[in-house]
Design a protein around this motif. Structure first.
Motif, PDB file in Angstrom:
ATOM      1  N   PRO A  23       0.160   3.491  11.408  1.00 44.93           N
ATOM      2  CA  PRO A  23       1.420   3.075  10.789  1.00 44.93           C
ATOM      3  C   PRO A  23       1.146   2.633   9.349  1.00 44.93           C
ATOM      4  CG  PRO A  23       1.215   2.117  12.973  1.00 44.93           C
ATOM      5  CD  PRO A  23      -0.119   2.749  12.646  1.00 44.93           C
ATOM      6  N   ALA A  24       1.961   3.109   8.402  1.00 41.17           N
ATOM      7  CA  ALA A  24       1.707   2.849   6.977  1.00 41.17           C
ATOM      8  C   ALA A  24       1.536   1.360   6.683  1.00 41.17           C
ATOM      9  CB  ALA A  24       2.829   3.442   6.130  1.00 41.17           C
ATOM     10  N   ASN A  25       2.324   0.515   7.347  1.00 37.77           N
ATOM     11  CA  ASN A  25       2.248  -0.925   7.061  1.00 37.77           C
ATOM     12  C   ASN A  25       1.030  -1.596   7.693  1.00 37.77           C
ATOM     13  OD1 ASN A  25       3.127  -0.786   9.707  1.00 37.77           O
ATOM     14  ND2 ASN A  25       4.688  -2.363   9.471  1.00 37.77           N
ATOM     15  N   GLN A  26       0.215  -0.845   8.424  1.00 35.76           N
ATOM     16  CA  GLN A  26      -0.978  -1.413   9.069  1.00 35.76           C
ATOM     17  C   GLN A  26      -2.279  -0.948   8.400  1.00 35.76           C
ATOM     18  OE1 GLN A  26      -0.712  -3.768  11.241  1.00 35.76           O
ATOM     19  NE2 GLN A  26       1.483  -3.562  11.552  1.00 35.76           N
ATOM     20  N   LEU A  27      -2.185  -0.131   7.350  1.00 37.32           N
ATOM     21  CA  LEU A  27      -3.380   0.443   6.722  1.00 37.32           C
ATOM     22  C   LEU A  27      -4.407  -0.612   6.349  1.00 37.32           C
ATOM     23  CD1 LEU A  27      -5.006   2.760   5.415  1.00 37.32           C
ATOM     24  CD2 LEU A  27      -3.676   2.357   3.332  1.00 37.32           C
ATOM     25  N   PHE A  28      -3.985  -1.645   5.642  1.00 43.14           N
ATOM     26  CA  PHE A  28      -4.965  -2.619   5.147  1.00 43.14           C
ATOM     27  C   PHE A  28      -5.511  -3.508   6.265  1.00 43.14           C
ATOM     28  CE2 PHE A  28      -2.652  -1.223   1.399  1.00 43.14           C
ATOM     29  CZ  PHE A  28      -3.725  -0.769   0.637  1.00 43.14           C
ATOM     30  N   LYS A  29      -4.764  -3.671   7.351  1.00 46.14           N
ATOM     31  CA  LYS A  29      -5.305  -4.373   8.523  1.00 46.14           C
ATOM     32  C   LYS A  29      -6.416  -3.540   9.152  1.00 46.14           C
ATOM     33  CE  LYS A  29      -1.352  -7.218   9.767  1.00 46.14           C
ATOM     34  NZ  LYS A  29      -0.322  -7.508  10.759  1.00 46.14           N
ATOM     35  N   VAL A  30      -6.220  -2.219   9.233  1.00 44.44           N
ATOM     36  CA  VAL A  30      -7.255  -1.342   9.794  1.00 44.44           C
ATOM     37  C   VAL A  30      -8.505  -1.382   8.918  1.00 44.44           C
ATOM     38  CG1 VAL A  30      -7.863   1.043  10.365  1.00 44.44           C
ATOM     39  CG2 VAL A  30      -5.610   0.143  11.000  1.00 44.44           C
ATOM     40  N   ILE A  31      -8.317  -1.348   7.596  1.00 41.98           N
ATOM     41  CA  ILE A  31      -9.444  -1.437   6.672  1.00 41.98           C
ATOM     42  C   ILE A  31     -10.212  -2.740   6.902  1.00 41.98           C
ATOM     43  CG2 ILE A  31     -10.017  -1.762   4.221  1.00 41.98           C
ATOM     44  CD1 ILE A  31      -7.807   0.378   3.639  1.00 41.98           C
ATOM     45  N   SER A  32      -9.483  -3.842   7.116  1.00 45.07           N
ATOM     46  CA  SER A  32     -10.109  -5.133   7.366  1.00 45.07           C
ATOM     47  C   SER A  32     -10.846  -5.151   8.704  1.00 45.07           C
ATOM     48  CB  SER A  32      -9.047  -6.235   7.339  1.00 45.07           C
ATOM     49  OG  SER A  32      -9.612  -7.481   7.662  1.00 45.07           O
ATOM     50  N   ILE A  33     -10.203  -4.656   9.763  1.00 51.98           N
ATOM     51  CA  ILE A  33     -10.814  -4.646  11.094  1.00 51.98           C
ATOM     52  C   ILE A  33     -12.133  -3.877  11.085  1.00 51.98           C
ATOM     53  CG2 ILE A  33     -10.566  -3.686  13.439  1.00 51.98           C
ATOM     54  CD1 ILE A  33      -7.549  -4.411  13.212  1.00 51.98           C
ATOM     55  N   LEU A  34     -12.166  -2.767  10.371  1.00 48.15           N
ATOM     56  CA  LEU A  34     -13.369  -1.926  10.344  1.00 48.15           C
ATOM     57  C   LEU A  34     -14.374  -2.357   9.271  1.00 48.15           C
ATOM     58  CD1 LEU A  34     -11.797   1.590  10.939  1.00 48.15           C
ATOM     59  CD2 LEU A  34     -13.030   0.157  12.581  1.00 48.15           C
ATOM     60  N   GLY A  35     -14.042  -3.389   8.500  1.00 47.29           N
ATOM     61  CA  GLY A  35     -14.964  -3.882   7.479  1.00 47.29           C
ATOM     62  C   GLY A  35     -15.242  -2.874   6.380  1.00 47.29           C
ATOM     63  N   LEU A  36     -14.244  -2.087   6.005  1.00 48.85           N
ATOM     64  CA  LEU A  36     -14.457  -1.023   5.025  1.00 48.85           C
ATOM     65  C   LEU A  36     -14.479  -1.513   3.584  1.00 48.85           C
ATOM     66  CD1 LEU A  36     -12.281   1.813   6.604  1.00 48.85           C
ATOM     67  CD2 LEU A  36     -14.757   1.459   6.783  1.00 48.85           C
TER      68      LEU A  36
END
Length: 157
Positions: A23-36
């Protein structure tokens, strides 16, 4: 993608992982979760891309990195319909389906302001359950439930 007669392309990766249908509004949460944020690998991401399934979606491509199943499954907390493709020599060699893990540690804050994890340097720990089809995280310490609509991802400062 065609736009005004011009074709726009996101470059393919030779080897690595593609996370699609975020989901577009979750992109930066995914980046944070994966430590990117601190990952030295080439990372390409797109946001607010058209999607028949989601309306607007995001995509992340990480060159030369393959995630452990436990890492990827944490993404399911915020992007349960995301698709994971493993790329080798420019070909999709494996597709993975996300599953919410039975236990979550250190990813999400407890929603209870009185929980000890919000006042002491203690790693949060939750068991996951579903109530009426809605994901709930049950805190090991204060035993309060946090709904998926109220998740606060712990970010590194």
């Amino acid at each position: 993608m065609e736009k005004g007669g011009k074709e726009l392309k996101v470059s393919a990766i030779k080897n690595g992982t593609v996370l699609d249908h975020i989901p577009a509004n979750q992109l930066f949460k995914v980046i944070s979760i994966l430590g990117l944020k601190d990952c030295p690998n080439q990372i390409t991401f797109g946001m607010n891309l058209d999607s028949k399934l989601l309306g607007k979606k995001a995509i992340i491509k990480v060159a030369d990195r393959f995630f452990e199943e436990a890492e990827i499954n944490k993404v399911a907390l915020v992007a349960p319909d995301a698709k994971i493709n493993i790329i080798k020599d420019f070909e999709v060699v494996e597709k993975k389906v996300l599953r919410v893990p039975n236990e979550i540690a250190g990813i999400v804050k407890c929603a209870n302001p009185k929980c000890i994890t919000n006042h002491q340097p203690i790693t949060t720990r939750f068991t996951t359950t579903y109530e009426g089809g809605i994901l709930k995280l049950h805190c090991r310490y204060c035993e309060k439930n946090t709904g998926s609509d109220n998740l606060k991802i712990i970010t590194e400062n």
